[in-house]
Design a protein around this motif. Structure first.
Motif, PDB file in Angstrom:
ATOM      1  N   ILE A  75      93.891   7.522  -0.413  1.00 19.94           N
ATOM      2  CA  ILE A  75      94.298   8.872  -0.812  1.00 19.94           C
ATOM      3  C   ILE A  75      95.625   9.247  -0.168  1.00 19.94           C
ATOM      4  O   ILE A  75      96.548   9.725  -0.836  1.00 19.94           O
ATOM      5  CB  ILE A  75      93.211   9.903  -0.437  1.00 19.94           C
ATOM      6  CG1 ILE A  75      91.978   9.707  -1.319  1.00 19.94           C
ATOM      7  CG2 ILE A  75      93.739  11.331  -0.549  1.00 19.94           C
ATOM      8  CD1 ILE A  75      90.778  10.512  -0.889  1.00 19.94           C
ATOM      9  N   LEU A  76      95.735   9.026   1.143  1.00 20.57           N
ATOM     10  CA  LEU A  76      96.907   9.481   1.883  1.00 20.57           C
ATOM     11  C   LEU A  76      98.168   8.673   1.605  1.00 20.57           C
ATOM     12  O   LEU A  76      99.265   9.228   1.576  1.00 20.57           O
ATOM     13  CB  LEU A  76      96.614   9.454   3.387  1.00 20.57           C
ATOM     14  CG  LEU A  76      95.541  10.425   3.872  1.00 20.57           C
ATOM     15  CD1 LEU A  76      95.206  10.171   5.337  1.00 20.57           C
ATOM     16  CD2 LEU A  76      95.980  11.862   3.661  1.00 20.57           C
ATOM     17  N   SER A  81      92.880   9.035  -6.183  1.00 17.59           N
ATOM     18  CA  SER A  81      92.225  10.295  -6.503  1.00 17.59           C
ATOM     19  C   SER A  81      91.411  10.837  -5.335  1.00 17.59           C
ATOM     20  O   SER A  81      90.703  10.094  -4.645  1.00 17.59           O
ATOM     21  CB  SER A  81      91.296  10.089  -7.703  1.00 17.59           C
ATOM     22  OG  SER A  81      90.465  11.210  -7.897  1.00 17.59           O
ATOM     23  N   ALA A  82      91.484  12.158  -5.158  1.00 13.63           N
ATOM     24  CA  ALA A  82      90.669  12.849  -4.152  1.00 13.63           C
ATOM     25  C   ALA A  82      89.756  13.837  -4.863  1.00 13.63           C
ATOM     26  O   ALA A  82      89.679  15.007  -4.499  1.00 13.63           O
ATOM     27  CB  ALA A  82      91.567  13.561  -3.145  1.00 13.63           C
ATOM     28  N   SER A  83      89.053  13.364  -5.865  1.00 15.50           N
ATOM     29  CA  SER A  83      88.173  14.244  -6.629  1.00 15.50           C
ATOM     30  C   SER A  83      87.014  14.726  -5.766  1.00 15.50           C
ATOM     31  O   SER A  83      86.680  14.121  -4.736  1.00 15.50           O
ATOM     32  CB  SER A  83      87.624  13.493  -7.852  1.00 15.50           C
ATOM     33  OG  SER A  83      86.728  12.477  -7.441  1.00 15.50           O
ATOM     34  N   ALA A  84      86.403  15.791  -6.205  1.00 16.92           N
ATOM     35  CA  ALA A  84      85.273  16.358  -5.466  1.00 16.92           C
ATOM     36  C   ALA A  84      84.142  15.344  -5.319  1.00 16.92           C
ATOM     37  O   ALA A  84      83.534  15.225  -4.243  1.00 16.92           O
ATOM     38  CB  ALA A  84      84.772  17.622  -6.167  1.00 16.92           C
ATOM     39  N   ALA A  85      83.862  14.592  -6.354  1.00 13.83           N
ATOM     40  CA  ALA A  85      82.779  13.603  -6.298  1.00 13.83           C
ATOM     41  C   ALA A  85      83.090  12.506  -5.285  1.00 13.83           C
ATOM     42  O   ALA A  85      82.209  12.081  -4.522  1.00 13.83           O
ATOM     43  CB  ALA A  85      82.541  12.999  -7.679  1.00 13.83           C
ATOM     44  N   ALA A  90      82.221  10.180   0.222  1.00  9.64           N
ATOM     45  CA  ALA A  90      82.712   9.821   1.561  1.00  9.64           C
ATOM     46  C   ALA A  90      82.012  10.657   2.633  1.00  9.64           C
ATOM     47  O   ALA A  90      81.669  10.139   3.701  1.00  9.64           O
ATOM     48  CB  ALA A  90      84.225  10.006   1.634  1.00  9.64           C
ATOM     49  N   ALA A  91      81.794  11.920   2.351  1.00 11.31           N
ATOM     50  CA  ALA A  91      81.096  12.786   3.311  1.00 11.31           C
ATOM     51  C   ALA A  91      79.658  12.311   3.529  1.00 11.31           C
ATOM     52  O   ALA A  91      79.146  12.344   4.655  1.00 11.31           O
ATOM     53  CB  ALA A  91      81.119  14.232   2.829  1.00 11.31           C
TER      54      ALA A  91
END
Length: 106
Positions: A75-76, A81-85, A90-91
């Motif tokens: 991502i960085l 993509s940093a989608s909510a899903a 990852a969380a």
């Protein structure tokens, strides 16, 4: 001390995953060299931490750090993509790592 070594091993896993991507399938010399060196360090530190920590705990934490770290690096640094899903996934992995640590003997 084994936990600290395990975390460092996981960080080296992130390094080798990232540089493997940069190596273009091992067609670029320096990213390939860094990948192989980081792999060796990562595996060596994982093996050292397994002298003390249970196999399942050490392996799950090591792969989890690598997975979440590689996800964040993508991502960085690579515009992935940093989608909510994906962030939720990852969380959940991170939550599993915390639970594994809390439920494992010191």
């Amino acid at each position: 001390m084994a936990w600290l070594v395990l975390v460092v091993a996981g960080l080296f896993e992130v390094v080798w995953a990232f540089t493997m991507k940069q190596s273009g399938g091992f067609t670029r010399l320096w990213p390939s060299v860094v990948t192989l060196l980081a792999m060796a360090v990562s595996f060596g530190l994982l093996a050292w931490s397994m002298k003390t920590l249970p196999l399942g705990t050490a392996y799950v934490v090591w792969t989890g750090i690598g997975a979440v770290g590689a996800f964040l690096a993508g991502i960085l640094f690579l515009g992935e993509s940093a989608s909510a899903a994906r962030l939720l996934a990852a969380a959940l992995i991170l939550g599993g790592l915390v639970l594994m640590k809390l439920s494992s003997p010191a």
